[in-house]
Motif scaffolding. Sequence first.
Motif, PDB file in Angstrom:
ATOM      1  N   ILE A 167       2.657  -7.570   3.074  1.00 31.41           N
ATOM      2  CA  ILE A 167       4.095  -7.644   2.788  1.00 31.41           C
ATOM      3  C   ILE A 167       4.457  -6.464   1.894  1.00 31.41           C
ATOM      4  O   ILE A 167       3.927  -6.317   0.788  1.00 31.41           O
ATOM      5  N   ASP A 168       5.355  -5.630   2.418  1.00 33.70           N
ATOM      6  CA  ASP A 168       5.790  -4.411   1.745  1.00 33.70           C
ATOM      7  C   ASP A 168       6.986  -4.705   0.840  1.00 33.70           C
ATOM      8  O   ASP A 168       7.687  -5.698   1.035  1.00 33.70           O
ATOM      9  N   ASP A 169       7.209  -3.822  -0.119  1.00 30.15           N
ATOM     10  CA  ASP A 169       8.373  -3.902  -1.020  1.00 30.15           C
ATOM     11  C   ASP A 169       8.461  -5.273  -1.680  1.00 30.15           C
ATOM     12  O   ASP A 169       9.563  -5.811  -1.873  1.00 30.15           O
ATOM     13  N   PHE A 170       7.321  -5.848  -2.016  1.00 31.08           N
ATOM     14  CA  PHE A 170       7.321  -7.204  -2.557  1.00 31.08           C
ATOM     15  C   PHE A 170       7.974  -7.231  -3.942  1.00 31.08           C
ATOM     16  O   PHE A 170       7.697  -6.396  -4.798  1.00 31.08           O
ATOM     17  N   VAL A 219       3.322  -4.366  -4.180  1.00 31.19           N
ATOM     18  CA  VAL A 219       4.358  -4.442  -5.217  1.00 31.19           C
ATOM     19  C   VAL A 219       5.339  -3.300  -5.005  1.00 31.19           C
ATOM     20  O   VAL A 219       4.929  -2.148  -4.871  1.00 31.19           O
ATOM     21  N   ASP A 220       6.613  -3.583  -4.988  1.00 27.27           N
ATOM     22  CA  ASP A 220       7.579  -2.520  -4.742  1.00 27.27           C
ATOM     23  C   ASP A 220       7.493  -1.448  -5.822  1.00 27.27           C
ATOM     24  O   ASP A 220       7.335  -1.735  -7.004  1.00 27.27           O
ATOM     25  N   GLN A 221       7.644  -0.196  -5.359  1.00 26.49           N
ATOM     26  CA  GLN A 221       7.481   0.922  -6.300  1.00 26.49           C
ATOM     27  C   GLN A 221       8.544   0.942  -7.393  1.00 26.49           C
ATOM     28  O   GLN A 221       8.308   1.513  -8.451  1.00 26.49           O
ATOM     29  N   ALA A 233      -0.429  -1.515  -5.515  1.00 27.50           N
ATOM     30  CA  ALA A 233       0.740  -0.944  -6.186  1.00 27.50           C
ATOM     31  C   ALA A 233       1.041   0.401  -5.557  1.00 27.50           C
ATOM     32  O   ALA A 233       0.137   1.216  -5.366  1.00 27.50           O
ATOM     33  N   GLU A 234       2.309   0.628  -5.199  1.00 27.11           N
ATOM     34  CA  GLU A 234       2.694   1.949  -4.698  1.00 27.11           C
ATOM     35  C   GLU A 234       3.649   2.583  -5.702  1.00 27.11           C
ATOM     36  O   GLU A 234       4.184   1.906  -6.570  1.00 27.11           O
ATOM     37  N   GLY A 235       3.800   3.905  -5.625  1.00 23.84           N
ATOM     38  CA  GLY A 235       4.628   4.600  -6.615  1.00 23.84           C
ATOM     39  C   GLY A 235       3.863   4.858  -7.906  1.00 23.84           C
ATOM     40  O   GLY A 235       4.453   4.957  -8.974  1.00 23.84           O
TER      41      GLY A 235
HETATM   42 CA    CA Z   1       7.067  -0.111  -0.026  1.00 23.75          CA
END
Ligand code: CA
Length: 276
Positions: free
Chosen positions: A179-182, A202-204, A236-238
Amino acid sequence: AKSAGRDMARFFSPETDQRVLARQTMETQLRQALANDEFSLHYQPRLNARTRKVQGAEALLRWKNPLLGQVPPGEFIHVAEESGLIKPIGAWVLREACRNWMALEAQGVCKGLELSVNLSVAQLADPELVDQLIAVLRDTRMPPAQLELELTESHLMDNPVAAQQKVAALKALGVKVAIDDFGTGYSSLAYLKRFDIDKLKVDQSFVLGMLEDSADAAIVHAVIALGHTLGLKVVAEGVENLPTAQTLTALGCDELQGYCFSRPIPLDEWVSYLRS
Ligand code: CA
Ligand code: C2E
Ligand code: CA
Ligand code: CA
């Protein structure tokens, strides 16, 4: 003629006029982009937080058009979604990414690495998706366990019951689902438990400022705890700098992705990145 001009001006305020035109131009150009070979994929590595070894990469779509130049996905993906063009484009992304991946495998540079591909809501709703995926896995010989599909939280929660069935059908093929942009949508925890997913991203927006903003840090912490409680991996992204990477690792985050390690890069640079 003068009054006709004034009527026109009333009809099309310069602002909406320009926006409608820009939008139409983009859609027209987008319609020809696949045939004209204007798309390419960039890859951004995802690292194991503890070992800092490359675990896989996310394929990110790039569009270079002769008239519009390089158009960022943030500007054209929604146009592709609203016009239905995302179906053929998304199908191209899936096939091209798996094809690239297996070409790298053949060169021995990315043995066992995972490939993440973004799916749009129109693709998820498309009854042909599962057959399409079966065909891509068969034709490219991509091992399903190495393919991870990223679905955004808001898309899944639009229609959670239908999405749950679709996720189950995808999982039955052996692929992974993230699940993206969580954290940006409103997931019902009851539904989240029922989804047979593997990972939360986890959303950036929470990760970017987590060292300065204690509310963002608390949200990241809570998502990691929630994910682990449900038996999921958390990415974690970003992640733009080392202190953020260290804090995330200390919080138990499983994987890290961000400019700190690499920007999304074209395939040839990705090969050198893996070799170095
Ligand atoms: Ca994302
Ligand atoms: P996303 O799936 O959330 O992808 C992550 C975005 O964050 C990418 O932007 C990536 O370049 C950017 N990013 C990565 N690390 C950092 C960082 O450390 N700091 C900052 N500030 N940003 C970082 P990009 O490539 O512009 O893509 C934007 C969005 O477009 C994606 O967000 C995704 O929703 C969509 N997208 C891109 N490619 C595809 C595709 O093939 N299919 C679909 N359906 N959507 C796509
Ligand atoms: Ca993504
Ligand atoms: Ca996003």
